[in-house]
Structure formats: C-alpha cells, structure tokens
Design an enzyme around this catalytic site. Structure first.
Site, PDB file in Angstrom:
ATOM      1  N   LEU A 613       0.850  -1.209   0.000  1.00  0.00           N
ATOM      2  CA  LEU A 613       0.000   0.000   0.000  1.00  0.00           C
ATOM      3  C   LEU A 613       0.881   1.253   0.000  1.00  0.00           C
ATOM      4  O   LEU A 613       1.891   1.296   0.683  1.00  0.00           O
ATOM      5  CB  LEU A 613      -0.894   0.016   1.254  1.00  0.00           C
ATOM      6  CG  LEU A 613      -1.924  -1.099   1.374  1.00  0.00           C
ATOM      7  CD1 LEU A 613      -2.665  -0.971   2.704  1.00  0.00           C
ATOM      8  CD2 LEU A 613      -2.906  -1.060   0.216  1.00  0.00           C
ATOM      9  N   ASP A 678       5.610  -5.274  16.422  1.00  0.00           N
ATOM     10  CA  ASP A 678       5.667  -5.039  14.983  1.00  0.00           C
ATOM     11  C   ASP A 678       4.840  -3.809  14.599  1.00  0.00           C
ATOM     12  O   ASP A 678       5.272  -2.972  13.805  1.00  0.00           O
ATOM     13  CB  ASP A 678       5.131  -6.297  14.285  1.00  0.00           C
ATOM     14  CG  ASP A 678       5.434  -6.278  12.811  1.00  0.00           C
ATOM     15  OD1 ASP A 678       6.623  -6.139  12.468  1.00  0.00           O
ATOM     16  OD2 ASP A 678       4.481  -6.361  12.009  1.00  0.00           O
ATOM     17  N   LYS A 682       5.883   0.060  13.120  1.00  0.00           N
ATOM     18  CA  LYS A 682       5.294   0.688  11.931  1.00  0.00           C
ATOM     19  C   LYS A 682       4.808   2.102  12.241  1.00  0.00           C
ATOM     20  O   LYS A 682       5.054   3.028  11.474  1.00  0.00           O
ATOM     21  CB  LYS A 682       4.147  -0.167  11.401  1.00  0.00           C
ATOM     22  CG  LYS A 682       4.633  -1.483  10.793  1.00  0.00           C
ATOM     23  CD  LYS A 682       3.465  -2.355  10.370  1.00  0.00           C
ATOM     24  CE  LYS A 682       3.975  -3.668   9.795  1.00  0.00           C
ATOM     25  NZ  LYS A 682       2.899  -4.634   9.588  1.00  0.00           N
TER      26      LYS A 682
END
Ligand code: ADP
Ligand code: ASP
Ligand code: MG
Length: 815
Positions: A613, A678, A682
């Site tokens: 994306l 994780d 991000k």
C-alpha cells in the site's frame, strides 16, 4: 593518387595480409597508391621486450627473438609458394641475423639507449614492408618497396623524433615524381636523422608516416585501415554501445586522439589538415563498412558532442604555496622545466589560481617531474614559500569533444551531473579555450563507469539502466524476481527503464553477472554461487562500480540492515522491506536519511508499513507539499486483523493463532505480532516520516495478552499459556460483542504521542468492517482536518509486498 596505411592487426599474419593485398588490388585499378604498413601486430612490443631482457642480462631474450623469427617465417611460407618464398626467407634471415647481433651487443654491454632502441624497433616495419611488398609483387607486377628512412628526415630525438618537414616533403615528392609503379610499399614508423641514424616517430607512428606522404604528394585521400570500422563515439573495447562516427572535423579528431582515441596517432591530423586532405578510417576486416571521414567540415548527426575519449595512467602534479601570490614567473619555470626534460603536459587545469598550478602528466613521467621540479624550486621550498611538489597518481582523463559544444549551453552541466550521479569523483577540470573539449581528471578505477554513463547521456536513447543487487530470496524476494522478469520488456519500452539484476544472494551464497542474471534460472545459478557474507557481498557490489546501483534488502535480518550506511556512502541506493533500520534508534534512522541526501542515493522503504500500500509514499507527498500531520489512526497488522476477524464464540483464541501461523500470516514466532512490537515499529516509522523525533520506547504499548505469556521461553510454552487462558480471551470477546463492537488492534498517533493496543470499535468506526488481513491508515492533517485521507487494502502477503518493492525500484528509476 591515394595513401593507404595498414596497422599491426591488419598485417598480423598471412591470412590478414591476403586481405590487405585484395584491397590493394582493387584500389590500384583506380589510381596509383602508396601503402604504409606497420610491423606485424605485437612485434614492436616483442622487440622492446627482447631489448629490455637483453639489457637486464636475461638470456631469455633469445626465446622472444625466436618467436619473432618464427612468426615472420611462418607468414612468408603461408603467403607465397616455395619457388618465391625461399629467396624471401633468405633475405629475412639475414636481416634477423643482424637483429640478433644487435641484441647480443645489448646483452654484452647491458645498455639499451633510445638510439639503440630505435634501431631494434625499426626491424618490425622493415621486415613487414619487405614481406608484404614481395607478396604483392605476385599479384601486381608494377609494385615496389621504398625504405621510408630515405624519405623522412628528423632530428635526433630518438623514440619521438621531430620531422624536418621541408626536407621530407622535397624527398617524398621527388621520389614519387620519378616512380611510376602502381603500388609502392613503405615501412611506417621509421625515419632517419640528419646524422644518418635510424629514428622512430613515436608509438603508433605509422599513421603519421602515411600522413607525411599524403601531405607531400597532396593526394586525394588518406586512408587509415585498422581493426575497427572507424573512429568510435568512445573506445569500443570499453563501451559496448559506442558506434562509428560517420563524419568528424580535423580538430575534433585531433582532440579525441590527443585524449586517448588510439585509433589515430595524434600528430597524423596536422599534415592532412594543412593540405585539406580527407582522412578515412576504414576496417580491413569489413572493407564495406562506411568508416569515418575526417575533414574540414563535418555534418553533425548526434548532437553537439562528437565523441568521448580517455587517457589512462595520468598523474596530477601540483605546485602550491602562498609565496606564489603576486610573484610572476612560477608557471613559466614550471612549464619550461617540464619541457626541458621532455615531459609532456597532457592537461592544464583551470583551477590554477594564484597560489597553485596543477598539470596532468603521464604516470611514467611523474617521478621525474617531481624530482626536477623539487630541484628547480628547492630555494623557495626551503624558505617554505611553496610546498614540495604534490603528485597524485592512478588517475585518468576523460574528455568530451565536439566543435558545436560552444553553441550549446549546459553540456558541462550534463557532463558533471552525470558523473556526480554515478559517484565519479572529479579531481580536476579543464576546458579548451576553443570550447571544443571539456576534460575531467578522475580516478583510474572509475574510467569504465564514467565512459559508459557519459556515453549513455550524450549518445543513447535515454534508457536508464538500473543495476540491482538483491539479498534475500525467500517468498517475497523470489516473487519480486518473477515480477521483474515479467515486466522487463514493458518497462524498457514504456518507461525507458532497463532493469538488470546484477547480484542475487540468499543467506549463504551469492551470484553475480554484470550483463544481468538470467532470471529464469536464478535458483540454479545461486546454488552454484560463491559463499557469501555481508562484507563479501558489499565488496562485490562496490567492485562492480556500476552506475545506478541499488541494494535491495528482502530479509528481516539485523546484520543486513546494519550494512545500509556503507552502501549509501558509495552512492548506492537502498531499498528495504526489512523494517529494522527505520525502527531502530532515531539516531541511526537519521544517519541513514542524512547519508542518502549527502551521497545523492535514495533510501526507500515503502513496504515497511502496509506492504504494497502506498502509505509512506502518500505521507511523504503530504509533508513535501507543506501539509502537517496531526493524527494517524491505523490498523497495521495483517496478522492481528486476521486473528481478531476469525476469533469468535465458536473457536478458541489459541486455535485461531495456530491457524494464522499455519497459513503464514504471522512471524514464525507469533509473539512478535501478538506483542504489538511489529505494529509499534510501523507507527514509529510513520511518525518519523511525518517529521517527529521518536523512539520505540516513546510508544505506549499495553498488551492484551495474559500476564506472563510474553516471557514464555519457547513458542510451545507460549501456546500452552494461551490455551490455559481461553477464558481471558472469551471475556474480551464477549465484552466487545455486548456493545456491538469489533476487536481491532489499533495504532494511534496524536500530536507527537503514539500508542498501540487492542480496541473495541463500534459499527460507525471506519475500522469496523476491515476484513481478512487488510490494513487501513487514516491520515488527519491540516488539510485533511475533518475527513481523513484513507488508504486501505491488503497489508500483508508476498505478492503485494513484492510489488511494493517493485514500485520503489521504479520510483527510483524515474528520479
Ligand atoms: P592499428 O594497429 O591498426 O594502428 P590501433 O590498435 O593503433 O590499430 O588502433 C585501433 C584500436 O584503437 C581499436 O582496436 C580500439 O581498441 C582502439 N580505440 C580506442 N579508442 C577508440 C575510438 N574512439 N574509436 C575506435 N577505436 C578506438
Ligand atoms: N609498430 C609501431 C607501434 O606498434 C608503429 C605503428 O604500428 O604505428 O607502435
Ligand atoms: Mg595505431
């Protein structure tokens, strides 16, 4: 009348000489010709070797001599029938005996002066011209041999003699006036001093011999026959894309040959230019090829730049000191000292300022230059008015040449931008006063890269080649290679991008191919590859020294991430799907960003967030166009979304996690996903890209897992704890359901503060209907204040991650 000159390769053996003879037979039907020949290819070098060995008292000079002898005898025997060859061999043997005696003399007195050297070297051309004239006689009766030494008169500067043109012209014209043969063969390169000693005209000098004869006789054409089809846009041995220049002016040809285009010996042009005689460069092995025409005025087909050439083995000599300011005469002394020692100044830089002068000389002269100049300026050096001479070696000159360059703006801009983009460091610059050439001094190791990129810039359809070096060929890496293979042709045609994968490696092995690895077989090739470490891989990439090199990290490995800085410092761009570098300390993230700017190399990592994306791309565009991010709301974990979308009253949390792991949606250790680390990474990367200085510890992370589970020693133990805590998750689910809410693992950033955690979102929330393993990102900014800019779609999966990497590659190619 015409003058034809055939170089060493053209007369290297009997087969090639036959080709030469065939050309002469054709030409002599049209007009009389004078033919100048070089020594059999390689013989001049071999003769130098014999002399050098003999003077070192090395008896093996005899072996080299015997090789020379063998070559000549074999050529004669193949070239003519026995009836003729016997007599020719006898004469050649007698000449060779003379040479042998001369070499023996050198061996005895161990001295190989320039004068003796000229004598030894002259045998090359004297033998070849004799043999060729005899072979030619069998085809053309009215042909003969003339010793050029009787025509070309020089001073006694052995090895690089200066021609007395007046006397030479007289002799040449009077000889040809009385000679009526259809073809006269003459040895190139050799001449005679006024004192009657054999001299030579400098390496490559046969071209010059031919030009002297052409000029004295004012012939219609001078043809230089060689082993390539003309003067090329760049040395064809180094630049595959180079092509023959159809037409070129005398001045341009002179510049190109001065700066290393060996196909023409530089002094050759002057005599032809004076009499306006066209020079053709032709290929003995492809006589039908057009070749190059050198004349007064040349039509221009390929823009203002005519050619690019380079000289190897250059040293820069710099005279520097405050004592030079305002004191006249330093440069005069510098140049006259160099000139007295017969040192050729190849280039004078414009950088010469009042307190420094810098000139380029051949490396072989550098030592002598330093000695004599230190001596010349000893007094000033002792007074510290100037510094001892500075010599920098291992350099090369690259020159861009064209008569029309002066009428076009921006040539030098394009030249230096191209060099800069390819990390070719320019040590010095010079521009001819006529604006016919711009030359740059660069490191020897950068020659090929510089030539190829300049050639590409000035002569080729602007197809940009990207040279990829990829590490990590797991799921994502191998799909990326497949995608590249599929798209290569399309990109070449539509975006003028040539994507070449030059290096590929897994954790153990690596394979390289400068021409581009055959992507249909990379798996087999890698199996046969060399062993790999991060260091050896980096060394190899650096060694290739290719323009537009890109390092692509498709691993999740920390050691690989630690190598990015070294690539960027070499102006090699980095594309990473590995998140570690961008989510480690702010300091190292910043350092990579700064290196990227400093060295003009891109650092792209779109796939760090939301796989394929365009999350970071969009964020960058907002920031670059002057917007300010106020808040980010996002679901950034495909695996957590999958887990919470599937977990309900009919199954257990434990089983759903197991299933997610089985289907490859989680990391091998699911705790990396479930702990929220994780996701925290991000949102950290997004916050940083939005311009906020943050570290991982600044991100609030409240775990939804039962106490103690993250401390479990093994994955198995972790699963056990999950199982034992079924009710913990059931309660979580029931509470959400009661309020008609969905559980989503959400990352939030608000005014410089960030948090990750599990949330129950109601029906009206944009996250409520997020399906499967999708991601969603909501950017609130000054411009998107009421309604956010939303990006939504598959946020995990090898296929989309690979295409995100591919998008980064293309973005970089279009920069
Ligand atoms: P010959 O023995 O025929 O005199 P040379 O070896 O002196 O031939 O010159 C021809 C060679 O010059 C070519 O084979 C090529 O490798 C080299 N060369 C260097 N630059 C150029 C250029 N710009 N165009 C053509 N040839 C070049
Ligand atoms: N044979 C000489 C050399 O190799 C001259 C020439 O070929 O032009 O330099
Ligand atoms: Mg030559």
């Amino acid at each position: 009348m015409k003058v034809l000159k055939f170089g060493g390769t053209s007369v290297a053996n009997a087969e090639n000489i036959s080709k030469v003879i065939a050309i002469l037979v054709q030409e002599s039907k049209k007009q009389n010709v004078a033919v100048v020949v070089s020594a059999l290819g390689g013989v001049t070098d071999a003769l130098i070797k014999t002399g050098e060995l003999a003077t070192e008292k090395d008896g093996s000079y005899i072996t080299v001599f015997e090789n020379i002898r063998e070559r000549h005898l074999e050529t004669i025997q193949t070239l003519m029938p026995k009836a003729q060859s016997n007599a020719v061999i006898k004469t050649v043997e007698a000449k060779l005996e003379e040479l042998k005696n001369l070499l023996h003399g050198i061996y005895l007195i161990n001295e190989f002066s320039d004068k003796t050297r000229d004598k030894v070297l002259s045998f090359g051309e004297l033998l070849s011209s004799y043999i060729i004239s005899k072979a030619l006689k069998l085809k053309i009766e009215k042909s003969s041999l003339k010793d050029s030494r009787e025509l070309i008169v020089t001073d006694d500067l052995h090895s690089q003699a200066n021609v007395n043109t007046n006397e030479t012209n007289i002799r040449i014209s009077s000889f040809f006036k009385s000679n009526k043969d259809k073809v006269v063969v003459l040895p190139g390169f050799v001449s005679r001093s006024e004192e009657g000693e054999t001299t030579t005209l400098g390496r490559g000098g046969s071209d010059y011999t031919a030009a002297l004869i052409a000029s004295a006789l004012k012939v219609s054409d001078l043809e230089i026959w060689t082993d390539v089809s003309g003067m090329f846009t760049a040395n064809p041995k180094l630049v595959k894309q180079a092509f023959p220049i159809e037409e070129i002016s005398y001045q341009e040809a002179m510049e190109l040959s001065h700066f290393g285009a060996k196909v023409l010996y530089p002094p050759t042009v002057q005599p032809a230019l004076q009499k306006n005689i066209p020079i053709y460069i032709k290929n003995t092995f492809q006589p039908e090829a057009k070749g190059t025409l050198i004349s007064k005025k040349a039509a221009s087909k390929n823009g203002p730049v005519r050619g690019i050439s380079h000289v190897e083995n250059i040293a820069l000599v710099t005279l520097e000191g405050n004592g030079m300011v305002g004191v006249p005469g330093f440069s005069k002394r510098l140049f006259s000292t160099l000139s007295t020692a017969q040192i050729n100044v190849v280039l004078i830089t414009q950088a010469s300022s009042e307190h420094s002068i810098c000139v380029g000389v051949y490396s072989e002269d550098a030592k002598l230059a330093k000695r004599i100049l230190d001596n010349e300026f000893a007094y000033e050096i002792s007074l510290k008015k100037i510094k001892p001479l500075l010599v920098e070696d291992n350099l090369a000159i690259i020159a861009v040449v064209g008569d029309n360059m002066k009428n076009h703006q921006g040539i030098s801009g394009r030249m230096f931008r191209s060099l800069g983009q390819n990390n070719v460091n320019v040590r010095a610059i010079a521009q001819g006063a006529s604006e016919r050439n711009i030359s740059a001094v660069i490191a020897h190791k950068d020659i090929k890269k510089a030539l190829v990129s300049l050639h590409n810039r000035f002569f080729e359809k602007q197809v940009k080649t990207l040279n990829l070096f990829l590490v990590g060929v797991g799921n994502v890496g191998s799909i990326l290679l497949d995608q590249i293979l599929q798209q290569q042709e399309y990109l070449n045609e539509n975006l003028l991008l040539n994507i070449k994968v030059v290096g590929v490696s897994n954790s153990r092995k690596m394979v390289f191919d400068e021409e581009g690895i055959d992507l249909r077989h990379w798996k087999d090739l890698i199996k046969k590859g060399q062993p790999r470490t991060n260091q050896t891989f980096f060394n190899a990439v650096k060694e290739f020294n290719l323009s537009n090199s890109i390092f692509i990290d498709v691993t999740a490995n920390e050691d690989v991430a630690n190598t990015y800085a070294s690539y960027l410092k070499e102006s090699i761009s980095v594309i990473a799907c590995n998140k570690i570098a961008c989510s480690s300390t702010y300091k190292s993230y910043r350092e990579l960003k700064d290196l990227s700017r400093k060295y003009g190399a891109s650092f792209l990592f779109e796939t760090n967030v939301g796989a394929g994306l365009p999350v970071i791309y969009t964020l960058n565009n907002l920031i670059n166009s002057g917007d300010k991010i106020t808040s980010i709301q996002a679901v950034l974990s495909g695996s957590l979304n999958f887990i919470f979308n599937n977990f309900n009253e009919n199954n257990s949390f434990h089983d759903v996690v197991k299933q997610a792991q089985k289907e490859g949606y989680t990391e091998p250790d699911p705790r990396i996903d479930l702990s929220g680390v994780d996701v925290a990474r991000k949102i950290l990367i997004l916050a940083r890209e939005a311009g906020y200085r943050m570290d991982l510890k600044d991100i609030k992370n409240e775990s939804f897992l039962p106490k103690g589970s993250l401390e479990a020693k093994t994955t198995d133990e972790f699963y056990k704890i999950l199982k034992a805590n079924d009710s913990h998750f059931e309660t979580m689910y029931a509470k959400a359901k009661e309020k008609d809410c969905q559980l989503k693992y959400v990352a939030e950033f608000n005014e410089g503060k960030a948090a990750v955690g599990l949330k129950a979102v109601d029906k009206n929330h944009p996250f409520y209907n997020l399906e499967g393993k999708d991601n969603i990102v909501l950017f609130y900014s000054e411009r998107y204040a009421q309604q956010p800019l939303i990006i939504k779609g598959a946020g995990a999966g090898a296929e989309v991650t690979a295409s995100g990497l591919f998008a980064d590659i293309i973005t970089l190619g279009r920069n």
